[in-house]
Design a protein around this motif. Structure first.
Motif: not given
Ligand code: THG
Length: 266
Positions: A95-97, A112-118, A147-153
């Protein structure tokens, strides 16, 4: 069921800071094991308190904790460079905080978050500071989720922190965040709500009774995770009991297990 993020590995806590300075691995390992045994679902790791030492302190803490961790780690820093380094050190998806809408942080964290498994904690903070109303919290949460959904989260990987504020200076700060959490859950049913709780009681005596009453109210509003001390058995018992009463505990299994283990007492 509610997810507990154990807050104890934080260099703002005196004994943890001393252990980090001394590189006392046994102290840290013992503390993490206790948090896990008490029911922590994640172990938060925050090395921010020793200015100028965050990088090497975080590296040492992660190296020390990794071999004995049975749950995922919650990497806690406002500095995207520290989070990126820490992400590279863990074996299991962490989990990234955290990310926030503060421009510097947001613009560095998104690529950085794009495509990351977290999983990601997203703070309802922007360059104007803390939110000033329920609408403000909801608007920021909407922006973050979109915005987070737009990068696939996935919504299920997003933990919104509405930012709890002290009730001692403004009696509306409780209902402000409670109402916002209700609205966020209505808009985004699969998004999680988390955060620290202790700000609510800042400036008041007997803070723990305020914090643990507040967490049960927040759970009714839709909070399903928090950054707390899992060794505080009274708040853990309040959380388990609230989960039972809110219908999140099939056959009362978790409640009964808590009673049998001695964690839950009247
Ligand atoms: N949201 C998110 N992350 C966070 C916070 C938040 N990370 C840090 C913090 N807030 C949560 N973690 C802690 C860790 C330890 C303590 C409080 C919060 C703590 N405090 C003691 C106290 O308040 O009395 C004092 C410390 C000591 O000296 O022992 O232990 O809100 N996303």
């Amino acid at each position: 069921m509610f997810e507990v993020i154990g807050e104890r590995i934080n260099t703002s806590r005196k004994l943890v800071q001393a252990a980090v300075v001394e590189r006392d691995a046994d102290y840290i390992i013992d503390d993490v094991k206790k948090q896990q045994e008490a029911g922590a679902d994640f172990i938060d790791v925050n090395a921010g308190a020793r200015i100028g030492h965050e990088k090497e302190d975080m590296q040492w803490l992660l190296k020390t904790i990794k071999p004995i961790a049975t749950v995922s780690l919650c990497l806690d820093s406002p500095d995207p460079a520290i989070l990126e380094m820490a992400y590279g050190m863990v074996d299991n998806p962490p989990m990234i905080n955290s990310i926030s809408l503060e421009k510097n942080r947001f613009d560095t964290m998104m690529p950085f978050l794009k495509g990351k498994d977290c999983k990601i904690i997203a703070l309802c903070m922007d360059d104007a500071g803390m939110p000033a109303s329920s609408d403000d919290i909801v608007a920021r949460a909407k922006e973050l989720v979109t915005r987070l959904e737009s990068i696939g989260m996935k919504q299920d990987s997003i933990y919104i922190d509405p930012l709890v504020q002290p009730i001692s200076t403004d009696s509306t700060k409780g209902t402000m965040v409670l109402n916002a959490v209700r609205q966020i859950k209505q808009l985004f049913p699969d998004v999680h709500i988390t955060g620290g709780l202790s700000n609510i009681s800042y400036g008041l005596p007997e803070r723990k009774i305020i914090n643990r009453t507040f967490v049960t109210l927040m759970m009714d509003a839709g909070m399903d995770s928090a950054i707390i001390d899992p060794l505080d058995s009274k708040i853990m018992a309040a959380i388990k009991t609230a989960d039972l009463l809110l219908g999140n505990d099939n056959f009362c299994m978790s409640y009964l297990k808590g009673v049998r283990s001695g964690m839950i007492k009247s």
